[in-house]
Design a protein around this motif. Structure first.
Motif, PDB file in Angstrom:
ATOM      1  N   GLN A 260       0.827  -1.201   0.000  1.00 20.90           N
ATOM      2  CA  GLN A 260       0.000   0.000   0.000  1.00 20.90           C
ATOM      3  C   GLN A 260       0.860   1.249   0.000  1.00 20.90           C
ATOM      4  N   ALA A 261       0.265   2.319  -0.459  1.00 21.35           N
ATOM      5  CA  ALA A 261       0.904   3.632  -0.396  1.00 21.35           C
ATOM      6  C   ALA A 261      -0.199   4.679  -0.272  1.00 21.35           C
ATOM      7  N   GLY A 262       0.196   5.845   0.210  1.00 21.80           N
ATOM      8  CA  GLY A 262      -0.763   6.932   0.350  1.00 21.80           C
ATOM      9  C   GLY A 262      -1.866   6.609   1.335  1.00 21.80           C
ATOM     10  N   GLY A 263      -1.508   5.952   2.428  1.00 24.34           N
ATOM     11  CA  GLY A 263      -2.510   5.609   3.427  1.00 24.34           C
ATOM     12  C   GLY A 263      -3.552   4.641   2.909  1.00 24.34           C
ATOM     13  N   GLY A 264      -3.178   3.781   2.000  1.00 33.35           N
ATOM     14  CA  GLY A 264      -4.094   2.796   1.447  1.00 33.35           C
ATOM     15  C   GLY A 264      -4.862   3.275   0.224  1.00 33.35           C
ATOM     16  N   MET A 265      -4.517   4.451  -0.259  1.00 31.86           N
ATOM     17  CA  MET A 265      -5.215   4.965  -1.441  1.00 31.86           C
ATOM     18  C   MET A 265      -4.813   4.220  -2.711  1.00 31.86           C
ATOM     19  N   VAL A 266      -3.618   3.644  -2.701  1.00 33.25           N
ATOM     20  CA  VAL A 266      -3.166   2.802  -3.806  1.00 33.25           C
ATOM     21  C   VAL A 266      -2.732   1.472  -3.205  1.00 33.25           C
ATOM     22  N   LYS A 267      -3.270   0.390  -3.763  1.00 34.12           N
ATOM     23  CA  LYS A 267      -2.933  -0.956  -3.305  1.00 34.12           C
ATOM     24  C   LYS A 267      -2.496  -1.780  -4.506  1.00 34.12           C
ATOM     25  N   VAL A 268      -1.420  -2.530  -4.306  1.00 38.66           N
ATOM     26  CA  VAL A 268      -0.880  -3.391  -5.354  1.00 38.66           C
ATOM     27  C   VAL A 268      -0.813  -4.808  -4.782  1.00 38.66           C
ATOM     28  N   THR A 269      -1.291  -5.769  -5.541  1.00 40.59           N
ATOM     29  CA  THR A 269      -1.256  -7.166  -5.120  1.00 40.59           C
ATOM     30  C   THR A 269      -0.277  -7.920  -6.010  1.00 40.59           C
ATOM     31  N   LEU A 270       0.650  -8.634  -5.351  1.00 44.16           N
ATOM     32  CA  LEU A 270       1.647  -9.442  -6.058  1.00 44.16           C
ATOM     33  C   LEU A 270       1.510 -10.893  -5.634  1.00 44.16           C
ATOM     34  N   SER A 271       1.896 -11.785  -6.522  1.00 45.17           N
ATOM     35  CA  SER A 271       1.999 -13.201  -6.157  1.00 45.17           C
ATOM     36  C   SER A 271       3.298 -13.387  -5.381  1.00 45.17           C
ATOM     37  N   GLY A 272       3.472 -14.569  -4.834  1.00 48.54           N
ATOM     38  CA  GLY A 272       4.706 -14.880  -4.118  1.00 48.54           C
ATOM     39  C   GLY A 272       5.931 -14.886  -5.011  1.00 48.54           C
ATOM     40  N   LYS A 273       5.704 -14.882  -6.321  1.00 52.85           N
ATOM     41  CA  LYS A 273       6.817 -14.818  -7.270  1.00 52.85           C
ATOM     42  C   LYS A 273       6.933 -13.424  -7.886  1.00 52.85           C
ATOM     43  N   SER A 274       6.316 -12.452  -7.239  1.00 48.72           N
ATOM     44  CA  SER A 274       6.372 -11.035  -7.631  1.00 48.72           C
ATOM     45  C   SER A 274       5.640 -10.710  -8.929  1.00 48.72           C
TER      46      SER A 274
ATOM     47  N   ARG B  89      -1.988  12.978 -11.887  1.00 46.58           N
ATOM     48  CA  ARG B  89      -1.248  11.881 -12.506  1.00 46.58           C
ATOM     49  C   ARG B  89       0.110  11.633 -11.855  1.00 46.58           C
ATOM     50  N   GLU B  90       0.868  12.680 -11.563  1.00 42.41           N
ATOM     51  CA  GLU B  90       2.207  12.500 -10.995  1.00 42.41           C
ATOM     52  C   GLU B  90       2.151  11.839  -9.626  1.00 42.41           C
ATOM     53  N   VAL B  91       1.244  12.280  -8.793  1.00 46.37           N
ATOM     54  CA  VAL B  91       1.102  11.683  -7.463  1.00 46.37           C
ATOM     55  C   VAL B  91       0.690  10.218  -7.609  1.00 46.37           C
ATOM     56  N   LEU B  92      -0.239   9.954  -8.487  1.00 50.22           N
ATOM     57  CA  LEU B  92      -0.703   8.597  -8.720  1.00 50.22           C
ATOM     58  C   LEU B  92       0.435   7.689  -9.170  1.00 50.22           C
ATOM     59  N   GLU B  93       1.239   8.139 -10.096  1.00 48.70           N
ATOM     60  CA  GLU B  93       2.374   7.347 -10.578  1.00 48.70           C
ATOM     61  C   GLU B  93       3.342   7.037  -9.439  1.00 48.70           C
ATOM     62  N   ASP B  94       3.632   8.049  -8.626  1.00 52.40           N
ATOM     63  CA  ASP B  94       4.546   7.847  -7.496  1.00 52.40           C
ATOM     64  C   ASP B  94       3.976   6.858  -6.481  1.00 52.40           C
ATOM     65  N   LEU B  95       2.682   6.951  -6.224  1.00 51.85           N
ATOM     66  CA  LEU B  95       2.061   6.055  -5.254  1.00 51.85           C
ATOM     67  C   LEU B  95       2.010   4.614  -5.757  1.00 51.85           C
ATOM     68  N   ILE B  96       1.820   4.437  -7.056  1.00 47.07           N
ATOM     69  CA  ILE B  96       1.835   3.079  -7.615  1.00 47.07           C
ATOM     70  C   ILE B  96       3.217   2.459  -7.439  1.00 47.07           C
ATOM     71  N   ILE B  97       4.241   3.235  -7.721  1.00 45.76           N
ATOM     72  CA  ILE B  97       5.619   2.738  -7.551  1.00 45.76           C
ATOM     73  C   ILE B  97       5.885   2.405  -6.086  1.00 45.76           C
ATOM     74  N   ALA B  98       5.447   3.271  -5.181  1.00 43.05           N
ATOM     75  CA  ALA B  98       5.664   3.033  -3.749  1.00 43.05           C
ATOM     76  C   ALA B  98       4.898   1.806  -3.265  1.00 43.05           C
ATOM     77  N   ALA B  99       3.667   1.624  -3.725  1.00 45.21           N
ATOM     78  CA  ALA B  99       2.879   0.459  -3.324  1.00 45.21           C
ATOM     79  C   ALA B  99       3.519  -0.826  -3.857  1.00 45.21           C
ATOM     80  N   HIS B 100       4.039  -0.779  -5.075  1.00 46.42           N
ATOM     81  CA  HIS B 100       4.715  -1.947  -5.639  1.00 46.42           C
ATOM     82  C   HIS B 100       5.974  -2.273  -4.834  1.00 46.42           C
ATOM     83  N   ALA B 101       6.736  -1.265  -4.477  1.00 45.73           N
ATOM     84  CA  ALA B 101       7.948  -1.486  -3.680  1.00 45.73           C
ATOM     85  C   ALA B 101       7.600  -2.096  -2.322  1.00 45.73           C
ATOM     86  N   ASP B 102       6.509  -1.639  -1.720  1.00 45.36           N
ATOM     87  CA  ASP B 102       6.062  -2.174  -0.438  1.00 45.36           C
ATOM     88  C   ASP B 102       5.700  -3.653  -0.570  1.00 45.36           C
TER      89      ASP B 102
END
Length: 105
Positions: free
Chosen positions: A33-47, A62-75
């Motif tokens: 998650q990023a942005g206090g849960g505003m963006v959530k990314v789900t990965l499998s155990g193999k990423s 758009r810029e904030v959204l892009e940054d939050l997607i990257i942060a949620a993926h990193a998390d």
């Protein structure tokens, strides 16, 4: 010769544990998650990316959204890596492996 038999037995045990670990990772689902849960990314155990959920209020910046997607993926990726390390530790518990040996090969 007895030492070689023990090594072969350990190798077979480790192979079984590694297969079990791979099955667990295949079934695992991790959410970042990023942005206090505003963006959530789900990965499998193999990423593998499985899902992205975005709060509609972010669609105008758009810029904030892009940054939050990257942060949620990193998390999520960090959580997958931690789970993999834990599973690897469980799979190799009790085996006399050299320090620094990276598995799976």
């Amino acid at each position: 010769m007895k030492n070689l038999a023990n090594m072969m037995k350990q190798a077979q045990q480790m192979q079984g544990k590694m297969q079990e670990m791979q099955a667990k990772l295949d079934a695992m689902v991790v959410e970042g998650q990023a942005g206090g849960g505003m963006v959530k990314v789900t990965l499998s155990g193999k990423s593998d990316l499985k899902r992205v959920a975005i709060d509609p209020s972010l669609m105008d910046d758009r810029e904030v959204l892009e940054d939050l997607i990257i942060a949620a993926h990193a998390d999520a990726k960090q959580k997958v890596e931690a789970a993999m390390a834990s599973e690897m530790q469980n799979a190799t518990a009790g085996m006399n492996l050299p320090a620094g040996l990276k598995l799976p090969f």
